[in-house]
Design an enzyme around this catalytic site. Structure first.
Site, PDB file in Angstrom:
ATOM      1  N   GLY A   1     -63.771  47.240   7.732  1.00  0.00           N
ATOM      2  CA  GLY A   1     -62.740  46.222   7.924  1.00  0.00           C
ATOM      3  C   GLY A   1     -61.627  46.458   6.915  1.00  0.00           C
TER       4      GLY A   1
ATOM      5  CE  LYS B   1     -73.508  45.850  11.336  1.00  0.00           C
ATOM      6  NZ  LYS B   1     -74.488  44.811  11.087  1.00  0.00           N
TER       7      LYS B   1
ATOM      8  CD  GLN C   1     -57.226  33.412  16.861  1.00  0.00           C
ATOM      9  OE1 GLN C   1     -56.744  32.299  16.715  1.00  0.00           O
ATOM     10  NE2 GLN C   1     -58.045  33.706  17.854  1.00  0.00           N
TER      11      GLN C   1
ATOM     12  N   GLY D   1     -53.582  34.565   9.759  1.00  0.00           N
ATOM     13  CA  GLY D   1     -52.812  35.504   8.981  1.00  0.00           C
ATOM     14  C   GLY D   1     -53.266  35.680   7.563  1.00  0.00           C
TER      15      GLY D   1
ATOM     16  CD  GLU E   1     -53.784  29.604   8.826  1.00  0.00           C
ATOM     17  OE1 GLU E   1     -54.943  29.556   8.385  1.00  0.00           O
ATOM     18  OE2 GLU E   1     -53.278  30.636   9.282  1.00  0.00           O
TER      19      GLU E   1
ATOM     20  CG  HIS F   1     -62.094  27.833  12.174  1.00  0.00           C
ATOM     21  ND1 HIS F   1     -61.438  26.995  13.051  1.00  0.00           N
ATOM     22  CD2 HIS F   1     -61.115  28.511  11.519  1.00  0.00           C
ATOM     23  CE1 HIS F   1     -60.131  27.174  12.923  1.00  0.00           C
ATOM     24  NE2 HIS F   1     -59.904  28.079  12.002  1.00  0.00           N
TER      25      HIS F   1
ATOM     26  NE  ARG G   1     -60.199  26.919   8.088  1.00  0.00           N
ATOM     27  CZ  ARG G   1     -59.933  28.201   8.085  1.00  0.00           C
ATOM     28  NH1 ARG G   1     -60.849  29.071   7.765  1.00  0.00           N
ATOM     29  NH2 ARG G   1     -58.734  28.622   8.404  1.00  0.00           N
TER      30      ARG G   1
ATOM     31  CG  HIS H   1     -64.190  30.999  10.257  1.00  0.00           C
ATOM     32  ND1 HIS H   1     -63.780  31.771  11.326  1.00  0.00           N
ATOM     33  CD2 HIS H   1     -63.140  30.963   9.394  1.00  0.00           C
ATOM     34  CE1 HIS H   1     -62.539  32.194  11.125  1.00  0.00           C
ATOM     35  NE2 HIS H   1     -62.130  31.735   9.945  1.00  0.00           N
TER      36      HIS H   1
ATOM     37  CD  GLU I   1     -66.787  36.732   5.535  1.00  0.00           C
ATOM     38  OE1 GLU I   1     -65.974  37.354   6.254  1.00  0.00           O
ATOM     39  OE2 GLU I   1     -67.506  35.811   5.965  1.00  0.00           O
TER      40      GLU I   1
ATOM     41  NE  ARG J   1     -62.014  31.760   4.060  1.00  0.00           N
ATOM     42  CZ  ARG J   1     -61.232  31.980   5.103  1.00  0.00           C
ATOM     43  NH1 ARG J   1     -60.096  32.628   4.958  1.00  0.00           N
ATOM     44  NH2 ARG J   1     -61.583  31.563   6.304  1.00  0.00           N
TER      45      ARG J   1
ATOM     46  CG  LEU K   1     -56.897  38.843   6.563  1.00  0.00           C
ATOM     47  CD1 LEU K   1     -55.794  38.808   7.614  1.00  0.00           C
ATOM     48  CD2 LEU K   1     -57.906  39.922   6.912  1.00  0.00           C
TER      49      LEU K   1
HETATM   50  C1  SIN Z   1     -57.423  30.616  11.424  1.00  0.00           C
HETATM   51  O1  SIN Z   1     -56.558  31.326  11.903  1.00  0.00           O
HETATM   52  O2  SIN Z   1     -57.524  29.419  11.652  1.00  0.00           O
HETATM   53  C2  SIN Z   1     -58.427  31.240  10.517  1.00  0.00           C
HETATM   54  C3  SIN Z   1     -57.781  31.746   9.308  1.00  0.00           C
HETATM   55  C4  SIN Z   1     -58.785  31.912   8.213  1.00  0.00           C
HETATM   56  O3  SIN Z   1     -59.981  31.735   8.434  1.00  0.00           O
HETATM   57  O4  SIN Z   1     -58.375  32.189   7.089  1.00  0.00           O
END
Ligand code: SIN
Length: 517
Positions: free
Chosen positions: A15, A36, A48, A50, A114, A232, A278, A339, A363, A374, A380
């Site tokens: 990843g 793997k 998604q 970002g 977010e 999530h 979240r 998630h 992760e 988080r 990312l």
């Molecule tokens: C999301 O796009 O809602 C997830 C983003 C994340 O988990 O950081």
């Protein structure tokens, strides 16, 4: 058993954490990536929303740091969070230099909003295909570089030197030939990602079976904060459809959660409403689902401009459409799904674990960066910022890995006469969802612990990818359940209905190693 040539860096996982670290490491030595599946078969593909960084004109690393600490509910490693926030803008510039094309509006980087971010701070690419865009860019660079990539190799164990004090490489099983090999390297880097597949419902792909944490733990490394697993709130909930992620960025653009009676409800639970942290949103969804008797709530974006929805969220638009749902006119049925793993292999901010020779990025790590919950889209960014520090540390030489305190030792379970029968991936996913999920209590955790102990003694021999993954899933589930039993309070993503309050006594981490006895 075949012995492969010696490498400077062996990186497990492909990843963003593995690829980015490999692309930096190849400037300093030979690099082998073991993965793997295929190189693109990873969780990064599915990100998604970002990548968060303080690049906006009104923003600052100080605000990003404060939001990260607030989301982490008192358990963030402040040093890690500060490094992340301060290095964020530079990491974004690095990704742009490597060819990642972030979305722009009128020539300026476009920023989404977010949950628990005080302002729009999330860069995205391809609308809602940020992870896929980054993964494709880095994978193409890796494939055309001198990095040696071996796909379809499952790492089965870490190799240690004679006194067991240093990791010297890994053993791997090629799932296409059934051949086992030993790979020796100066620096072994875990970049194996998360463990969503421990749960019945998850936004994560098949490969996320928590292999890195289990490999490290079995070799003697310390793991930290395994009770903190993020759910999530909004995964697609349609009969026959996998729980596809519906990004939080949709709520950032103004989409509203409603119960199945059509009532918006988040204002009743938290002052930040639909953009509350979240963990709060996930629990609120469960309460509404319980009250209405439905297995979902809905996300309503029908009042938002149709053109914005189709250009900003093309993956969601097309996926929903393939299930007969037009998100510009229909509400989207959603429910929570597993998630992100916030704990992991205890790692310092230089990527060192407690085992000399073993490093970790992404992760799989437990740096304490995310604390108990988080902040969205920090992960990312984490891989880029800390991947660079990891490589830098290997160049400096020496070893200054973390020295944990208050370590709990986990014993090998004894054979029991449990009637649980041997585990399958599906039975484990049910057990974890029902007992070590969003809401936990002593009875459920005890039940999970007993069943997992029995399963640990009944594992089939590790002969192929599936049996190795199953063993890793049982080990990881035991670690998560043990930590969840230890923490007798509720904090962030760890919610105990029998200990609903946050307690200052528990303002500390849980650290576990394998018992030596
Ligand atoms: C999301 O796009 O809602 C997830 C983003 C994340 O988990 O950081």
């Amino acid at each position: 058993m075949t012995i492969q040539p010696h490498y400077d860096y062996i990186i497990i996982g492909s990843g963003i954490a593995g690829l980015y670290t490999a692309l930096l490491a190849m400037e300093h030595g030979t690099v082998l990536i073991l993965t793997k599946g295929s190189i693109e078969d990873c969780n990064t593909q599915y990100a998604q929303g970002g990548i968060a960084a303080a690049v906006g004109p009104e923003d600052s690393p100080r605000y990003h740091l404060d939001d990260t600490l607030a989301a982490g509910a008192g358990l963030c490693n402040e040093e890690a969070a500060r490094i992340l926030a301060e290095q964020g803008p530079r990491a974004i510039a690095e990704l742009v230099r490597l060819g990642v094309l972030f979305d722009t509006t009128n020539g300026e980087i476009a920023l989404g909003r977010e949950a628990a971010h005080r302002m729009p701070r999330v860069l995205h690419a391809g609308g809602d295909a940020t992870g896929a865009q980054i993964e494709l860019t880095l994978a193409a660079l890796a494939r055309s570089s001198r990095i040696h990539v071996q796909e379809y190799v499952t790492t089965t164990r870490l190799l240690l030197n004679d006194d067991g004090g240093r990791v010297t490489g890994v053993a791997g099983l090629d799932s296409r030939t059934g051949k086992e090999s030993e790979y020796f390297g100066t620096y072994t880097v875990l970049a194996t990602g998360g463990a969503g597949r421990l749960y019945r419902y998850t936004t994560n792909p098949e490969v996320t079976t928590g292999d890195g944490v289990s490999l490290a733990f079995n070799a003697g490394a310390a793991v930290i904060d395994m009770e903190f697993y993020q759910f999530h709130p909004t995964a697609l909930c349609l009969p026959g459809a996998p729980p596809f992620l519906i990004t939080e960025a949709m709520r950032g653009e103004g989409a509203i959660l409603r119960n199945t009676n059509g009532e918006p409800f988040m204002e009743r639970y938290h002052p930040q409403g639909d953009l509350a942290p979240r963990d709060v949103v996930s629990r609120s969804l469960l309460a509404e689902m319980h009250a209405t008797g439905a297995d979902h709530v809905v996300l309503d974006a029908t009042h938002l401009p149709a053109e914005m929805l189709t250009t900003r969220f093309p993956s969601i638009y097309n996926t929903c459409l393939s299930h007969g749902l037009g998100i510009t006119v229909d509400t989207i049925p959603v429910s929570p799904a597993a998630h992100y793993m916030m704990g992991g292999v205890l790692t310092n901010t230089e990527g060192e674990t407690t085992l000399p020779g073993l490093y970790a990025c992404g992760e799989v790590t437990g740096t304490g960066l995310h604390g108990a919950n988080r902040l969205a889209s920090n992960s990312l960014l984490e891989t880029v910022v800390f991947g660079e520090r990891l490589v830098q540390r290997t160049l400096e030489g020496g070893w200054s890995g973390p020295k944990p305190e208050g370590v709990v030792e986990l014993d090998e379970p004894k054979a029991t006469d449990s009637k649980a029968g041997p585990p399958t991936k599906e039975s484990l996913q049910e057990l974890m969802w029902d007992n070590v999920g969003i809401l936990r209590d002593l009875d459920g955790l005890d039940n999970a612990a007993r069943t997992l102990d029995a399963w640990q003694t009944q594992l089939p021999a590790g002969t192929n990818q599936t049996t190795h993954e199953l063993a890793n899933m049982v080990t990881l589930s035991r670690l998560m359940t043990t930590s969840a039993l230890l923490r007798q309070e509720s904090r962030g993503a760890h919610y105990r209905t029998d200990f609903p309050d946050t307690s200052s006594t528990w303002e500390c981490h849980t650290v576990i190693t394998k018992s030596r006895h």
